[in-house]
Structure formats: C-alpha cells, structure tokens
Design a protein around this motif. Structure first.
Motif, PDB file in Angstrom:
ATOM      1  N   GLU A  29       0.831  -1.212   0.000  1.00 58.10           N
ATOM      2  CA  GLU A  29       0.000   0.000   0.000  1.00 58.10           C
ATOM      3  C   GLU A  29       0.858   1.252   0.000  1.00 58.10           C
ATOM      4  O   GLU A  29       0.536   2.245  -0.666  1.00 58.10           O
ATOM      5  N   TRP A  30       1.989   1.210   0.736  1.00 53.96           N
ATOM      6  CA  TRP A  30       2.870   2.371   0.763  1.00 53.96           C
ATOM      7  C   TRP A  30       3.479   2.625  -0.616  1.00 53.96           C
ATOM      8  O   TRP A  30       3.566   3.783  -1.061  1.00 53.96           O
ATOM      9  N   LEU A  31       3.872   1.581  -1.317  1.00 56.08           N
ATOM     10  CA  LEU A  31       4.409   1.748  -2.671  1.00 56.08           C
ATOM     11  C   LEU A  31       3.368   2.376  -3.590  1.00 56.08           C
ATOM     12  O   LEU A  31       3.688   3.218  -4.435  1.00 56.08           O
ATOM     13  N   GLN A  32       2.111   1.968  -3.404  1.00 60.01           N
ATOM     14  CA  GLN A  32       1.027   2.550  -4.193  1.00 60.01           C
ATOM     15  C   GLN A  32       0.836   4.024  -3.848  1.00 60.01           C
ATOM     16  O   GLN A  32       0.627   4.866  -4.725  1.00 60.01           O
ATOM     17  N   VAL A  33       0.923   4.360  -2.557  1.00 58.42           N
ATOM     18  CA  VAL A  33       0.811   5.753  -2.119  1.00 58.42           C
ATOM     19  C   VAL A  33       1.907   6.600  -2.764  1.00 58.42           C
ATOM     20  O   VAL A  33       1.651   7.702  -3.256  1.00 58.42           O
ATOM     21  N   PHE A  34       3.135   6.085  -2.759  1.00 58.36           N
ATOM     22  CA  PHE A  34       4.250   6.830  -3.353  1.00 58.36           C
ATOM     23  C   PHE A  34       3.998   7.094  -4.840  1.00 58.36           C
ATOM     24  O   PHE A  34       4.185   8.216  -5.327  1.00 58.36           O
ATOM     25  N   ARG A  35       3.573   6.063  -5.567  1.00 50.87           N
ATOM     26  CA  ARG A  35       3.334   6.213  -7.007  1.00 50.87           C
ATOM     27  C   ARG A  35       2.210   7.206  -7.292  1.00 50.87           C
ATOM     28  O   ARG A  35       2.331   8.084  -8.147  1.00 50.87           O
ATOM     29  N   GLU A  36       1.110   7.080  -6.558  1.00 54.12           N
ATOM     30  CA  GLU A  36      -0.039   7.969  -6.768  1.00 54.12           C
ATOM     31  C   GLU A  36       0.317   9.413  -6.434  1.00 54.12           C
ATOM     32  O   GLU A  36      -0.098  10.345  -7.130  1.00 54.12           O
ATOM     33  N   THR A  37       1.091   9.602  -5.369  1.00 44.77           N
ATOM     34  CA  THR A  37       1.501  10.951  -4.979  1.00 44.77           C
ATOM     35  C   THR A  37       2.336  11.585  -6.076  1.00 44.77           C
ATOM     36  O   THR A  37       2.128  12.746  -6.454  1.00 44.77           O
ATOM     37  N   GLU A  38       3.296  10.858  -6.612  1.00 51.56           N
ATOM     38  CA  GLU A  38       4.150  11.390  -7.668  1.00 51.56           C
ATOM     39  C   GLU A  38       3.347  11.733  -8.919  1.00 51.56           C
ATOM     40  O   GLU A  38       3.573  12.768  -9.558  1.00 51.56           O
ATOM     41  N   LEU A  39       2.373  10.888  -9.262  1.00 49.53           N
ATOM     42  CA  LEU A  39       1.564  11.120 -10.461  1.00 49.53           C
ATOM     43  C   LEU A  39       0.691  12.365 -10.317  1.00 49.53           C
ATOM     44  O   LEU A  39       0.536  13.148 -11.254  1.00 49.53           O
ATOM     45  N   GLN A  40       0.102  12.545  -9.127  1.00 54.22           N
ATOM     46  CA  GLN A  40      -0.814  13.669  -8.922  1.00 54.22           C
ATOM     47  C   GLN A  40      -0.069  14.993  -8.740  1.00 54.22           C
ATOM     48  O   GLN A  40      -0.566  16.050  -9.120  1.00 54.22           O
ATOM     49  N   PHE A  41       1.124  14.919  -8.163  1.00 50.84           N
ATOM     50  CA  PHE A  41       1.831  16.137  -7.769  1.00 50.84           C
ATOM     51  C   PHE A  41       2.067  17.091  -8.937  1.00 50.84           C
ATOM     52  O   PHE A  41       1.740  18.273  -8.850  1.00 50.84           O
TER      53      PHE A  41
END
Length: 279
Positions: free
Chosen positions: A258-270
């Motif tokens: 889940e943390w890896l998913q959070v990191f990826r989603e954060t980078e994409l949205q930022f």
C-alpha cells in the motif's frame, strides 16, 4: 521578537488578506445553509481564481466525464465541500506575493505544500477519511513560514543562513533567530483567518503528532510531510527528511504494498496539481 499571542495577532494585521470570497468560505464552513448560486456568482468575479479552480476540477485528480466550464457546474459535479476547498487552495497560492528574502523561494515553498497536499489526499483515500480536508491541511501546513517571511523578510534570511551552518531543522533555526517558529505563526494566522478547527489543529501539531489531543489529521499531515520530503518532489537543494514519528506512521496501518502505491499515486498527482496552482 519574543511576542505573546496578542502581539503576534496584532502583527498579522500587516499581512495581505485573502479574497473576500475565501474569508466567507472559511467563516461559514460549518453552515449547512450555504447558497451555492451566491457563491458561484462571487467566485466568478475573480477571473484568476475561477480559472485555477476550473483547471483543478477538470484535472485527472477528479476526472469529470464531461468538461466543467463554470463554478456552478463544479459545485454540481464535485459537491460544495470539494469546490470550496479547491477555491481556498487556488486563492492561497496567490495571496502572498513574493517577498525580498534571501534564500527563500516562494515557488519551492508552494511546490512542497502541494506535494504534502497530494500525499495527504492519497493517504486519506486509502484510509477512507475526508480527502478534501486532508488536501487543504496539507497545502497549508507550513503557512506559518510565509507569515514569518512576510513580516520579517530580512530576519528570515538569517534563519535560512543559520540553518545552512548548523545541523538543525527549520524549527530549530526559527527559534534560534526569531524566538518563535512557523508552527506558532501558522496557528496565529489560522485563528485570525478563521480556519476550521480540524485544519487549525493539524497546523499546530503536524510536527508533534504524538502530543495529547493532536488528532488524526495532524498525524496524517505529519507522515505526508515526511513522504513528500523523502520523494524530493519540490526539488529543493539539500533536501532533508524531518524527524518522523513511528507511532504516527504505524497508526496509518498501511502495509508495504500500500505504501508503494501511495508513493506512485503521490508522484503522479503532484506535477499536475503543481502546474495548475503555481502557474
């Protein structure tokens, strides 16, 4: 500059004030009888604010099925609360103009705030809590730094210089040079501008999420701040990850996947949000 709260609140009178519509949104945040049509008309009078809000509403962050062309449509599609928070976010990034403070970069400041906001929103979705409140609190978590820079640009340059020659945090540098830190400054601004209680509490405790009464939102923002620094999204030189509360991290209850998913989603949205809000 060792001032009590009353003196600090008086000093804040020298700060720029947010657009009238934002003040109204903040002060009526708990009212159920908000008139959507009146709000739409008021926002529409500020073209820059309208443009940023509509660009956010049409972004992949919300992915509308059809283009959102008016504030009224935004409210209909996104809901009043989400639209309100987008308007506040869009307005706050333009409320403070650039100040003459050596070493302080307004654009980098907002890029970090947007990174924390993006991460906070992603975390909130995973945790099934209010995403818009998390986004707004993340965006504004360090607003006290802008308060200090705006009120004391030359002395804040000394803060930046102190930190470059000492092994300490921003808070350490502010306290050493000014006798006050951005947490206290942010709390004072939140009082004066009537931020909602949850955001005020998050601003006051985002560096101390284990303190009594800090609240779940403060813990979420604390972790989002650390993640944003660790991912180096703002592009700051000599990026340093602030001390992280393991209790706050563990309280979120996410596993490694889940943390890896959070990191990826954060980078994409930022990047998309940063492009819109700092344009």
């Amino acid at each position: 500059m060792n001032q009590d709260d009353h003196d600090f609140d008086n000093a804040l009178k020298d700060l720029p004030t947010p657009p009238a519509v934002v003040t109204e949104l903040l002060t009526s945040i708990d009212r159920a009888d908000a008139d959507v049509a009146v709000l739409a008309k008021k926002v529409a009078t500020d073209q820059a604010l309208t443009a940023k809000t509509l660009r956010l509403a049409n972004s992949s962050l919300y992915s509308p099925a059809a283009p959102v062309n008016t504030i009224q449509q935004a409210i209909t599609f996104l809901g009043f609360q989400t639209t309100r928070n987008l308007i506040i976010a869009a307005a706050m990034t333009t409320c403070f103009t650039a100040r003459r403070c050596a070493g302080f970069d307004d654009k980098l400041f907002w890029r970090h705030g947007i990174a924390v906001a993006a991460c906070a929103r992603v975390l909130a979705r995973h945790l099934r809590v209010n995403q818009d409140l998390a986004f707004t609190a993340g965006l504004l978590h360090d607003i006290g730094r802008l308060v200090l820079v705006t009120l004391h640009p030359q002395r804040y340059a000394e803060v930046i210089a102190w930190r470059s020659t000492h092994d300490g945090t921003v808070l350490d540098a502010e306290r050493a040079v000014l006798g006050v830190d951005h947490v206290l400054a942010g709390a004072a601004l939140a009082r004066q501008w009537h931020f909602p209680d949850a955001i005020r509490q998050a601003l006051a405790a985002h560096h101390t999420p284990d303190s009594p009464g800090a609240g779940a939102l403060a813990a979420l923002i604390h972790v989002a701040d650390a993640v944003a620094h660790a991912l180096d999204l703002a592009g700051e030189q000599n990026e340093v990850v602030p001390p992280l509360s393991l209790d706050a991290w563990n309280a979120l209850g996410l596993d490694q996947g889940e943390w890896l998913q959070v990191f990826r989603e954060t980078e994409l949205q930022f990047e998309e949000i940063a492009t819109i809000l700092t344009a």
